[in-house]
Design an enzyme around this catalytic site. Structure first.
Site, PDB file in Angstrom:
ATOM      1  N   LYS A  74       0.832  -1.210   0.000  1.00  0.00           N
ATOM      2  CA  LYS A  74       0.000   0.000   0.000  1.00  0.00           C
ATOM      3  C   LYS A  74       0.864   1.257   0.000  1.00  0.00           C
ATOM      4  O   LYS A  74       1.879   1.308   0.721  1.00  0.00           O
ATOM      5  CB  LYS A  74      -0.906   0.023   1.243  1.00  0.00           C
ATOM      6  CG  LYS A  74      -1.589  -1.300   1.523  1.00  0.00           C
ATOM      7  CD  LYS A  74      -2.565  -1.261   2.664  1.00  0.00           C
ATOM      8  CE  LYS A  74      -2.991  -2.664   3.048  1.00  0.00           C
ATOM      9  NZ  LYS A  74      -2.119  -3.329   4.022  1.00  0.00           N
ATOM     10  N   HIS A 107      -3.402   3.670   0.671  1.00  0.00           N
ATOM     11  CA  HIS A 107      -3.680   3.164   2.024  1.00  0.00           C
ATOM     12  C   HIS A 107      -4.844   3.902   2.695  1.00  0.00           C
ATOM     13  O   HIS A 107      -5.706   3.279   3.313  1.00  0.00           O
ATOM     14  CB  HIS A 107      -2.403   3.275   2.869  1.00  0.00           C
ATOM     15  CG  HIS A 107      -2.349   2.331   4.021  1.00  0.00           C
ATOM     16  ND1 HIS A 107      -1.163   1.829   4.520  1.00  0.00           N
ATOM     17  CD2 HIS A 107      -3.320   1.795   4.798  1.00  0.00           C
ATOM     18  CE1 HIS A 107      -1.423   1.025   5.546  1.00  0.00           C
ATOM     19  NE2 HIS A 107      -2.722   0.985   5.733  1.00  0.00           N
TER      20      HIS A 107
HETATM   21  P1  NDP Z   1      -6.927  -8.951  13.100  1.00  0.00           P
HETATM   22  O1  NDP Z   1      -8.398  -8.772  13.193  1.00  0.00           O
HETATM   23  O2  NDP Z   1      -6.355  -9.871  12.089  1.00  0.00           O
HETATM   24  O3  NDP Z   1      -6.452  -9.349  14.557  1.00  0.00           O
HETATM   25  C1  NDP Z   1      -5.114  -9.574  14.893  1.00  0.00           C
HETATM   26  C2  NDP Z   1      -5.050  -9.742  16.411  1.00  0.00           C
HETATM   27  O4  NDP Z   1      -5.823 -10.884  16.789  1.00  0.00           O
HETATM   28  C3  NDP Z   1      -3.658  -9.945  16.933  1.00  0.00           C
HETATM   29  O5  NDP Z   1      -3.577  -9.303  18.185  1.00  0.00           O
HETATM   30  C4  NDP Z   1      -3.567 -11.467  17.099  1.00  0.00           C
HETATM   31  O6  NDP Z   1      -2.683 -11.761  18.159  1.00  0.00           O
HETATM   32  C5  NDP Z   1      -4.986 -11.829  17.455  1.00  0.00           C
HETATM   33  N1  NDP Z   1      -5.362 -13.165  16.935  1.00  0.00           N
HETATM   34  C6  NDP Z   1      -5.062 -13.670  15.710  1.00  0.00           C
HETATM   35  N2  NDP Z   1      -5.585 -14.899  15.575  1.00  0.00           N
HETATM   36  C7  NDP Z   1      -6.238 -15.176  16.723  1.00  0.00           C
HETATM   37  C8  NDP Z   1      -6.975 -16.294  17.160  1.00  0.00           C
HETATM   38  N3  NDP Z   1      -7.137 -17.371  16.384  1.00  0.00           N
HETATM   39  N4  NDP Z   1      -7.521 -16.250  18.397  1.00  0.00           N
HETATM   40  C9  NDP Z   1      -7.372 -15.160  19.189  1.00  0.00           C
HETATM   41  N5  NDP Z   1      -6.677 -14.063  18.815  1.00  0.00           N
HETATM   42  C10 NDP Z   1      -6.114 -14.064  17.583  1.00  0.00           C
HETATM   43  O7  NDP Z   1      -6.306  -7.468  12.950  1.00  0.00           O
HETATM   44  P2  NDP Z   1      -5.299  -6.779  11.954  1.00  0.00           P
HETATM   45  O8  NDP Z   1      -5.346  -5.340  12.257  1.00  0.00           O
HETATM   46  O9  NDP Z   1      -3.979  -7.424  11.982  1.00  0.00           O
HETATM   47  O10 NDP Z   1      -5.979  -6.991  10.518  1.00  0.00           O
HETATM   48  C11 NDP Z   1      -5.573  -7.966   9.574  1.00  0.00           C
HETATM   49  C12 NDP Z   1      -4.703  -7.349   8.508  1.00  0.00           C
HETATM   50  O11 NDP Z   1      -5.425  -6.331   7.796  1.00  0.00           O
HETATM   51  C13 NDP Z   1      -3.469  -6.596   9.029  1.00  0.00           C
HETATM   52  O12 NDP Z   1      -2.481  -7.444   9.549  1.00  0.00           O
HETATM   53  C14 NDP Z   1      -3.092  -5.803   7.820  1.00  0.00           C
HETATM   54  O13 NDP Z   1      -2.454  -6.614   6.872  1.00  0.00           O
HETATM   55  C15 NDP Z   1      -4.476  -5.348   7.344  1.00  0.00           C
HETATM   56  N6  NDP Z   1      -4.862  -4.024   7.914  1.00  0.00           N
HETATM   57  C16 NDP Z   1      -5.073  -2.993   7.035  1.00  0.00           C
HETATM   58  C17 NDP Z   1      -5.431  -1.745   7.468  1.00  0.00           C
HETATM   59  C18 NDP Z   1      -5.658  -0.669   6.478  1.00  0.00           C
HETATM   60  O14 NDP Z   1      -5.770   0.499   6.876  1.00  0.00           O
HETATM   61  N7  NDP Z   1      -5.733  -0.966   5.196  1.00  0.00           N
HETATM   62  C19 NDP Z   1      -5.599  -1.429   8.902  1.00  0.00           C
HETATM   63  C20 NDP Z   1      -5.374  -2.582   9.765  1.00  0.00           C
HETATM   64  C21 NDP Z   1      -5.059  -3.814   9.256  1.00  0.00           C
HETATM   65  P3  NDP Z   1      -1.265 -12.542  17.931  1.00  0.00           P
HETATM   66  O15 NDP Z   1      -0.565 -11.890  16.799  1.00  0.00           O
HETATM   67  O16 NDP Z   1      -0.586 -12.388  19.238  1.00  0.00           O
HETATM   68  O17 NDP Z   1      -1.654 -13.970  17.637  1.00  0.00           O
END
Ligand code: NDP
Length: 280
Positions: A74, A107
């Site tokens: 992005k 983004h």
């Molecule tokens: P998610 O909804 O994917 O949640 C991630 C969180 O959930 C982490 O803290 C992780 O902890 C926890 N988690 C993951 N799997 C589990 C599970 N099976 N059970 C319980 N907890 C879990 O949030 P994201 O913000 O990461 O969103 C996904 C992706 O979207 C991002 O990584 C990014 O690539 C994108 N994104 C894009 C944005 C934009 O503005 N375009 C903004 C935000 C995200 P842990 O890592 O400790 O397992």
């Protein structure tokens, strides 16, 4: 087998990918290598995450063919000026160590920056498609009026709009604007970023229990059945595997409706409001 979604430019994107927001740069190669071992073939990164090098390293070390891994990055918020778009894109190719990118997104629209001109940024993004090094162009965090403006000005719709979506924030107005223009929705924060409480919601727990699955699996399955593209993030291999293992069951219409009913509208957001977000 992860289903592909066909985008409006006739390219295919795997409906399940792996997210890398907040994956620290020095751990990214390890984390993404594990995700590829688990079976993910679609990685979502961003210039702003500072971890494109690690993503590229993991893909190269995996031994997988370049065309077998779908890569998204992005354009960062400080590079919206049309003259910056190409050089910034080249930097992304260099950091990832690839000669083409599958999908590049604006983004954030930043409607209160750059004199509100994200249209010329979108025109510059479309220009990147000309020499084949960018396969598809899209946007992220665009509200319906932002989409109308870029489509009205250029006649060309983004292939995807990556926006916050999870059971507490269905983002329905954006989803229906996307549907009316043939734009695929990518749901960021599909698990509510693990902090919204949605993983403990009774409707989610009931659906999970009924299928012998975890709350995260029930939520991710709900996204799949709505047709959205998802890329949950986890630093932990067991959770990566858990989040990928969602193809062997289906929620009933009643379970889907019960999770749909959790939508809290704007108050369910865990992230910033794109209409006012202006961090550069
Ligand atoms: P998610 O909804 O994917 O949640 C991630 C969180 O959930 C982490 O803290 C992780 O902890 C926890 N988690 C993951 N799997 C589990 C599970 N099976 N059970 C319980 N907890 C879990 O949030 P994201 O913000 O990461 O969103 C996904 C992706 O979207 C991002 O990584 C990014 O690539 C994108 N994104 C894009 C944005 C934009 O503005 N375009 C903004 C935000 C995200 P842990 O890592 O400790 O397992």
């Amino acid at each position: 087998m992860v289903p592909n979604i066909e985008l409006s430019d006739s390219t295919d994107i795997p409906q399940i990918g792996f997210g890398t927001f907040l994956v620290p740069p020095d751990e990214t190669a390890r984390v993404v290598a594990e995700a590829l071992e688990v079976g993910y073939r679609h990685i979502d990164t961003a210039q702003g995450y500072g971890n494109e090098e690690g993503v590229g390293e993991a893909v190269r070390r995996s031994g997988l063919a370049r065309e077998d891994v779908y890569l998204t990055s992005k354009l960062t918020n400080s590079k919206h000026a049309p003259d910056d778009v190409r050089s910034s894109f080249e930097e992304t190719l260099e950091k990832l160590g690839v000669d083409y990118l599958d999908l590049f997104l604006i983004h954030w629209p930043l409607p209160t920056r750059y004199d509100g001109d994200f249209v010329s940024t979108w025109e510059a993004m479309l220009g990147l498609l000309d020499d084949g090094r960018l396969r598809s162009a899209g946007v992220s965090n665009f509200e319906p009026d932002h989409l109308e403006r870029i489509i009205g000005a250029t006649g060309r719709a983004p292939v995807v709009n990556q926006v916050e979506v999870h059971p507490y924030f269905g983002n329905e107005a954006v989803r229906s604007a996307c549907a009316s223009h043939g734009i695929a929705v990518e749901a960021w924060g599909p698990l509510g970023q693990g902090k919204s409480g949605v993983l403990e919601d009774p409707a989610v727990l009931d659906a999970a229990r009924a299928h012998g699955k975890t709350p995260a699996q029930a939520i991710l399955r709900w996204h799949l059945q709505r047709g959205d593209i998802i890329f949950p993030k986890s630093m932990h291999r067991e959770r990566m595997a858990e989040n990928f293992d969602i193809l062997d069951f289906a929620l009933t219409a009643e379970e889907v409706a019960a999770i749909d009913a959790l939508d809290k509208g704007a108050s369910g957001r865990v992230g910033p409001d794109p209409k006012t977000f202006d961090r550069v």
